[in-house]
Design an enzyme around this catalytic site. Sequence first.
Site, PDB file in Angstrom:
ATOM      1  N   LYS A 136     -10.148  13.113   7.756  1.00 56.28           N
ATOM      2  CA  LYS A 136      -9.711  12.723   9.091  1.00 56.28           C
ATOM      3  C   LYS A 136      -9.871  13.909  10.045  1.00 56.28           C
ATOM      4  O   LYS A 136      -9.700  15.064   9.660  1.00 56.28           O
ATOM      5  CB  LYS A 136      -8.240  12.297   9.063  1.00 56.28           C
ATOM      6  CG  LYS A 136      -7.976  10.996   8.319  1.00 56.28           C
ATOM      7  CD  LYS A 136      -6.488  10.666   8.341  1.00 56.28           C
ATOM      8  CE  LYS A 136      -6.193   9.390   7.551  1.00 56.28           C
ATOM      9  NZ  LYS A 136      -6.749   8.202   8.196  1.00 56.28           N
ATOM     10  N   ASP A 185     -11.993   7.139   3.520  1.00 57.19           N
ATOM     11  CA  ASP A 185     -10.803   6.934   4.337  1.00 57.19           C
ATOM     12  C   ASP A 185     -10.455   5.449   4.466  1.00 57.19           C
ATOM     13  O   ASP A 185      -9.460   5.102   5.089  1.00 57.19           O
ATOM     14  CB  ASP A 185     -10.990   7.557   5.727  1.00 57.19           C
ATOM     15  CG  ASP A 185      -9.686   7.718   6.474  1.00 57.19           C
ATOM     16  OD1 ASP A 185      -8.624   7.771   5.807  1.00 57.19           O
ATOM     17  OD2 ASP A 185      -9.701   7.787   7.719  1.00 57.19           O
ATOM     18  N   LYS A 236       0.856  -1.189   0.000  1.00 54.86           N
ATOM     19  CA  LYS A 236       0.000   0.000   0.000  1.00 54.86           C
ATOM     20  C   LYS A 236       0.892   1.239   0.000  1.00 54.86           C
ATOM     21  O   LYS A 236       1.724   1.409   0.888  1.00 54.86           O
ATOM     22  CB  LYS A 236      -0.901   0.012   1.231  1.00 54.86           C
ATOM     23  CG  LYS A 236      -1.712   1.300   1.406  1.00 54.86           C
ATOM     24  CD  LYS A 236      -2.456   1.324   2.741  1.00 54.86           C
ATOM     25  CE  LYS A 236      -3.124   2.668   2.986  1.00 54.86           C
ATOM     26  NZ  LYS A 236      -3.785   2.746   4.307  1.00 54.86           N
ATOM     27  N   ARG A 240      -7.430  -0.393   1.027  1.00 59.55           N
ATOM     28  CA  ARG A 240      -7.915  -1.671   0.498  1.00 59.55           C
ATOM     29  C   ARG A 240      -8.321  -1.553  -0.975  1.00 59.55           C
ATOM     30  O   ARG A 240      -8.290  -2.538  -1.702  1.00 59.55           O
ATOM     31  CB  ARG A 240      -9.083  -2.164   1.360  1.00 59.55           C
ATOM     32  CG  ARG A 240     -10.323  -1.316   1.343  1.00 59.55           C
ATOM     33  CD  ARG A 240     -11.232  -1.588   2.534  1.00 59.55           C
ATOM     34  NE  ARG A 240     -10.655  -1.111   3.780  1.00 59.55           N
ATOM     35  CZ  ARG A 240     -11.221  -1.253   4.980  1.00 59.55           C
ATOM     36  NH1 ARG A 240     -12.381  -1.887   5.086  1.00 59.55           N
ATOM     37  NH2 ARG A 240     -10.628  -0.802   6.066  1.00 59.55           N
ATOM     38  N   ASP A 242      -2.440  10.595   3.217  1.00 59.49           N
ATOM     39  CA  ASP A 242      -3.843  10.205   3.405  1.00 59.49           C
ATOM     40  C   ASP A 242      -4.579  11.227   4.260  1.00 59.49           C
ATOM     41  O   ASP A 242      -4.472  11.239   5.480  1.00 59.49           O
ATOM     42  CB  ASP A 242      -3.938   8.824   4.060  1.00 59.49           C
ATOM     43  CG  ASP A 242      -5.375   8.356   4.217  1.00 59.49           C
ATOM     44  OD1 ASP A 242      -6.250   8.894   3.504  1.00 59.49           O
ATOM     45  OD2 ASP A 242      -5.613   7.456   5.033  1.00 59.49           O
ATOM     46  N   ASP A 296       1.653   6.624   5.349  1.00 58.10           N
ATOM     47  CA  ASP A 296       0.679   5.648   4.856  1.00 58.10           C
ATOM     48  C   ASP A 296       1.164   4.907   3.610  1.00 58.10           C
ATOM     49  O   ASP A 296       0.432   4.102   3.042  1.00 58.10           O
ATOM     50  CB  ASP A 296      -0.659   6.336   4.574  1.00 58.10           C
ATOM     51  CG  ASP A 296      -1.849   5.432   4.849  1.00 58.10           C
ATOM     52  OD1 ASP A 296      -1.674   4.426   5.551  1.00 58.10           O
ATOM     53  OD2 ASP A 296      -2.950   5.730   4.361  1.00 58.10           O
ATOM     54  N   GLU A 319      -9.351   3.706   2.021  1.00 56.44           N
ATOM     55  CA  GLU A 319      -8.843   3.757   0.648  1.00 56.44           C
ATOM     56  C   GLU A 319      -7.742   2.752   0.365  1.00 56.44           C
ATOM     57  O   GLU A 319      -7.550   2.338  -0.777  1.00 56.44           O
ATOM     58  CB  GLU A 319      -8.344   5.175   0.336  1.00 56.44           C
ATOM     59  CG  GLU A 319      -6.930   5.508   0.762  1.00 56.44           C
ATOM     60  CD  GLU A 319      -6.682   5.386   2.262  1.00 56.44           C
ATOM     61  OE1 GLU A 319      -5.559   5.031   2.651  1.00 56.44           O
ATOM     62  OE2 GLU A 319      -7.609   5.643   3.056  1.00 56.44           O
TER      63      GLU A 319
END
Length: 538
Positions: A312, A382, A300, A386, A305, A323, A384
């Site tokens: 967030k 959020d 990933k 996956r 993010d 991230d 995201e």
Amino acid sequence: MRRARSATPDRQTTQRKRDFTTVTALTLSTSGAATLRADALVVGVAKDSGSKGLVVAPGAEAVDKAFDGKLAAVLETLGASGAEGEVTKLPAPSGLKVPVVIAVGLGPVPAKDDAYDAETLRRAAGNAARALKGAKKAGFALPTESVEDAGAVAEGALLGAYAFTAYQGGENKLAPKGAKSGKDAKLPLGEVALLGAKPRDKAFKAAAERALAVTEEINRARDLINTPPNDLYPESFAAVATAAGKEHGIKVQVLDEKALVKGGFGGLLGVGQGSTHGPRLVKLAYTHPKAEKTLALVGKGITYDSGGISLKPAGHNETMKCDMSGAAAVFAAVVSASRLGLRVNVTGWLALAENMPSGNATRPGDVLHMYSGKTVEVLNTDAEGRLVLADALTRASEEKPDAIVDVATLTGAMVLALGNRTFGVMANDDAFRTSIHEIAEEVGEASWPMPLPADLRKGMDSPTADIANMGERMGGGLVAGLFLQEFVGEGIAWAHLDIAGPAFHEGAPYGYTPKGGTGSAVRTLVRLAERTAAGDLG
């Protein structure tokens, strides 16, 4: 293919640069502790549960002799206890050619006939290396009688010496030309000289070269994680990967926005469409002419993010440059495999995107058409990671590897479950999950096997699409794993490592773990590749 740079016999060395920060050199010293010329000597001390009190660990006999056999007594007078993490500095006596001796705690003395645990040695060496910031050279007279011990001490020292200084002191290599910083950065320890590690022995030389190669790539991963998101975004990350591929004989393919649109990578495109920095899918392929197995590693790579439209809350954005730690780990593992010349094919997939809110961003309620052909209803932008992983997992599955491992800072739920130092391991095969967990423990990375309960899958049913990107709130880390499993090719062994806890350390440094990016999971992936090359995973 490019192998590890040699760990040289004891000699004068100078520090060099790797991309962003300074690299610490490693030598197998031909000198003894009494004759080595350096800025400091590192020795180990332990607590004896019997009446002896403090005990000097093996490897430091010559240093103890220089103190007339009273090194332990002197340290006790200074308040040393031998506890793990303890560092005590004292002036060296005239019998040594160094000005300072540094004693690091190893904890309790091992039971009779037992050796010090490799992770204990790794952490002790890391503590000492951190204490030696600014020094040019230090001798490490810790227990190194076995090849495994020597490798552990080398790893710990090289990882502990790490410092991210790209934005400190003088011209900033990453910022616009001419940018300056007013703070002078103290360089990390310049050279680690291992004492007592048999520099002429092929096994010890190989262990040192392995430690040097793997730790340099872990530290490069740390550099990437620590780089601010205004300088590290999908395109620039892809450029770093491309340059490394040329250096180490790795074939690199980069899919830009046009290629992603043409290929139908709706997950990557959906996550990245709110940013001015477009997404990328990077493939790194290391191949060995005699390889019999192929590993696919998927990372990933959300370079920042914000949460997207599902923004967030305040206090949760500041460290979100981390991230992309999964992609950094995969990148480092593939390069390490190449440098070590492992007899296994290793393909890395970096799913890179920046998740930002804008008038063009994906909205909660949108439906994405994934590379697999499935549709996903986005209930939370959020969630995201996956989505980008799903596209990469499907693409990796097309090449029919023997196993796939994905690595991601995926869920806060995993941090709640396992804390900040342990990553979760999920898999579609119990034996493979157990192997990953055992490998992680072997190399000193804390992990824990987690289930994939089938009953949680129903929570991701969508009235609009094939699946939703959210399910039940409780067990959120497991729900994310179940989502990813939907995109793994049939018959392929797959494991998912959720490194959300240990990937980025916000507290004070400890052992060989720095503040900031840690390079979590790299050692596990490299050892997995080594075991696969040796045929130990079936």
